[in-house]
Write an enzyme that holds these catalytic residues in place. Sequence first.
Site, PDB file in Angstrom:
ATOM      1  N   ASP A 542       0.757  -1.249   0.000  1.00 26.63           N
ATOM      2  CA  ASP A 542       0.000   0.000   0.000  1.00 26.63           C
ATOM      3  C   ASP A 542       0.794   1.310   0.000  1.00 26.63           C
ATOM      4  O   ASP A 542       0.684   2.107  -0.907  1.00 26.63           O
ATOM      5  CB  ASP A 542      -0.970   0.004   1.193  1.00 26.63           C
ATOM      6  N   GLU A 742      -0.166  -9.688  11.791  1.00 30.26           N
ATOM      7  CA  GLU A 742      -0.111  -9.276  10.385  1.00 30.26           C
ATOM      8  C   GLU A 742       1.318  -8.964   9.957  1.00 30.26           C
ATOM      9  O   GLU A 742       1.728  -9.250   8.841  1.00 30.26           O
ATOM     10  CB  GLU A 742      -1.007  -8.044  10.190  1.00 30.26           C
TER      11      GLU A 742
HETATM   12  C1  6A9 Z   1     -10.185  -2.041   4.747  1.00 28.07           C
HETATM   13  C2  6A9 Z   1     -11.152  -2.096   7.004  1.00 28.07           C
HETATM   14  C3  6A9 Z   1     -12.727  -3.826   9.771  1.00 28.07           C
HETATM   15  C4  6A9 Z   1      -3.576  -4.924   3.532  1.00 28.07           C
HETATM   16  O1  6A9 Z   1      -4.467  -8.977   3.907  1.00 28.07           O
HETATM   17  C5  6A9 Z   1      -5.336  -8.225   3.146  1.00 28.07           C
HETATM   18  C6  6A9 Z   1      -4.679  -6.936   2.694  1.00 28.07           C
HETATM   19  C7  6A9 Z   1      -3.447  -7.222   1.821  1.00 28.07           C
HETATM   20  O2  6A9 Z   1      -3.852  -7.821   0.627  1.00 28.07           O
HETATM   21  C8  6A9 Z   1      -2.663  -5.978   1.510  1.00 28.07           C
HETATM   22  O3  6A9 Z   1      -1.487  -6.316   0.829  1.00 28.07           O
HETATM   23  N1  6A9 Z   1      -4.314  -6.129   3.870  1.00 28.07           N
HETATM   24  C9  6A9 Z   1      -2.293  -5.248   2.786  1.00 28.07           C
HETATM   25  O4  6A9 Z   1      -1.562  -4.096   2.496  1.00 28.07           O
HETATM   26  C10 6A9 Z   1      -5.492  -5.811   4.723  1.00 28.07           C
HETATM   27  C11 6A9 Z   1      -6.457  -4.931   3.981  1.00 28.07           C
HETATM   28  C12 6A9 Z   1      -7.685  -4.593   4.692  1.00 28.07           C
HETATM   29  C13 6A9 Z   1      -8.490  -3.598   3.891  1.00 28.07           C
HETATM   30  C14 6A9 Z   1      -9.855  -3.447   4.432  1.00 28.07           C
HETATM   31  C15 6A9 Z   1     -11.406  -1.971   5.538  1.00 28.07           C
HETATM   32  C16 6A9 Z   1     -12.312  -2.624   7.736  1.00 28.07           C
HETATM   33  O5  6A9 Z   1     -11.872  -3.519   8.729  1.00 28.07           O
END
Ligand code: 6A9
Length: 785
Positions: A542, A742
């Site tokens: 991100d 994470e």
């Molecule tokens: C937003 C929040 C209650 C961010 O693991 C999933 C992703 C990855 O694919 C990505 O590379 N994570 C990483 O930078 C988490 C993304 C969560 C976004 C959701 C809404 C609501 O939560």
Amino acid sequence: LRLGSLFVSFLSLLSLGGTVLGDEQVPLTQSSSNDTLLWGPYRPNLYFGVRPRLPNSILAGLAWANADTFDAVSYGLRHTCEQGEDMQGYGWDEYDARTGNKIDLTIDFVKAPGPSGGSWAARVQGKPMKDASKNIVTTLFFHVGLEGLGDLAVDPKTDRKGTVILTGQADKLGDFTIEVTAGKNNKLPHKVHPSWDEKPLDRTLITSLQVPPEHLWAVKNIIIADVKPNIDRYAKEYGTENIPPPWAAFTISDEPRPGNFHIIQKVLVGAFDFDIFYNSGAGPHLTSEDLDKHIAANSKSFKTKFDAVLKPSAPFTKAEYTGFSQSLFSNLLGGVGYFYGDSLVDRSYAPEYDEDDEGFWEQTAEARARAQVQQDPARELFTAVPSRPFFPRGFLWDEGFHLVPIVEWDLDLTLDILSSWFNLMDSDGWIAREQILGAEARSKVPQEFQVQYPHYANPPTLFLIIETLVAKLKSGKLSAAQAAAVREHLTAIYPLLKRQYTWFRRTQFGDVKSYDRDAPSTKEAYRWRGRSVQHILTSGLDDYPRPQPPHPGELHVDLFSWVGLMQRALISTSTLLSETDDTATFTSHHNALLKNLDVLHWSDKDAAYCDASIDDYDESYHVCHKGYISLFPFMTGLVGPTNPNLPAVLDLIADPEHLWSPYGIRSLSKQDPHYGTEENYWRSPIWVPMNYLIIKQLRAVAVSAEGSKEVKVKAAKIYNELRENLVKNVYQQWKETGFAWEQYNPETGKGQRTQHFTGWTSLVVSIMAMERVEVKGGVVVHGEL
Ligand code: 6A9
């Protein structure tokens, strides 16, 4: 009925203080059929939620609470996986200080395949924790809903002091019964209040409702709406001082009748157990005795299978690492869910989304605000999830990583998940990055993140698994049935693989023509769309620093590398399937891409691979923020053992002043001005999936037949150390906090951001299963791939 071999699944959930913890074990047979995979705990957002992989079908689950006080029941009703502010811990090792739930809940789940998807059973056991009174009261709500056509009704044979029986019939499932037993030796409440005459609690309560199908998932609301009038009425009748005890007041209306949603409530004192059976009319028919027998047997077979396919290797041979690995893996597998529903997609195809003009990010923001967002039709997805409490839904690039350990465990499950993802592809070749299917999934996501854009990509990690499948086929180690299943699936999804690849080249191309460099190919250059000034969410990394200001001529080396990986996977797949013309095409693309790699992305000055962009004088320049981005050509296997840039890549990885930490490889160099700044999401923390790719490639170099002795020995050394550092820290943090995280802090090793992140962090299971590479007398002596 050969139950011994038929039972395919075992799931054990154990909870402290009201929420689930424990080891979840789902050994599945290798027989390729829907019989074994139709039913499962496929509602990973619930502590315990069962459904078949069918749209508009049965939804079952369990909600429960301690019922000793009104606060405990009102605030402590457990159903969806959540993290409350006052919790001291959460998840598979929870202690919940706020609600004072003092019960260990264990749920064993077993499946028995059969012609209409088979039967399943669950044993629910509660035990007061050490510091709890032996007479604590637990209230439990087992609920079953029918979303689509069919019947579901309370059977007249139901015995409220014995077994409660629902009978039903639904599309694809046929006839079935759902039984909830009274349990053996359970202690029931006795009369302490006049309300008892009206609603005695020495029996099971049942409420039947007709709920609009689109609301069936909101179970807590339904239960509370049914309980609330009851409490109000008691308060009126007896006065607030004289109200019945909470466990008697917090009870459902108790009106069994026809309906598509049935709540079965038990109020139990102290330790308890009872069984739940879903018995298909087509068999097999399960009993409590079957459960007794098979819970133990399945636990044993899980351990045996784990030893055979994912056993941790030296130096992780102690039992504690096996338990750790089994727990992580079970959580990953226990998070596999089935989702069905519509999604929000901006199909305006506004030209701004091509991001062709300078200042494009302002134009895309305006186009977004203007766009009429459409509801894409309902689709299904069978997938693992990054985190049950936080992100209980599918994420495209996470999934390729999830499948790395899963493919070793269960080939059929892997093939089903892969096909399910590729089936989401639209006619252009696009798959949405985040799969928020249906109202239940949307309820977890803030509105501004719900819409998906058919111009936006995400790393094609599923191609990693395609490569693994081809390699497994070529190895000759698969059984004939497995080999046939893999070949059949690859043949079926091959056109989709091609379509997605073509989509990447058509929509994510980079503009080489505006470059002064003499690139051999004008085609093989790539740029993520979906960029804002501070983020490229589509890249998956991100907030990783990128060229500033954004420019339509910039080129992204990570995307370039992913496309290279896609090409390589397509070359091997097309070869396997004898698609000779295709093989020739992919090979020529790939050769062109390899030729462009150094010309476009290697910076001599920085001795690293870098993004590139165009400056104010229309000159191209490298944008080097050393970190994961610089490692992508290596991580995706484009920089092999004989590549002259490899030594510099290895130096960057191993340099403590840049990426090396005692806990794993950090996302950004300590020397970078952006290190640890702003959101600091991908600007220093250690991420397991990137470390996995690094570790995998280090090993490939170390044991390769090519490459100099020096390079191989160096790769072996870094590989062994990195593998140990990373695993030991994730293990240490798991031991200390009870969770997989994470990401991990590069200064302290501490787990951070999302807790209970059992998605790609579970890759440590695969990392532990890899073998050390031994070096003796200055040469690599051991470590077959
Ligand atoms: C937003 C929040 C209650 C961010 O693991 C999933 C992703 C990855 O694919 C990505 O590379 N994570 C990483 O930078 C988490 C993304 C969560 C976004 C959701 C809404 C609501 O939560």
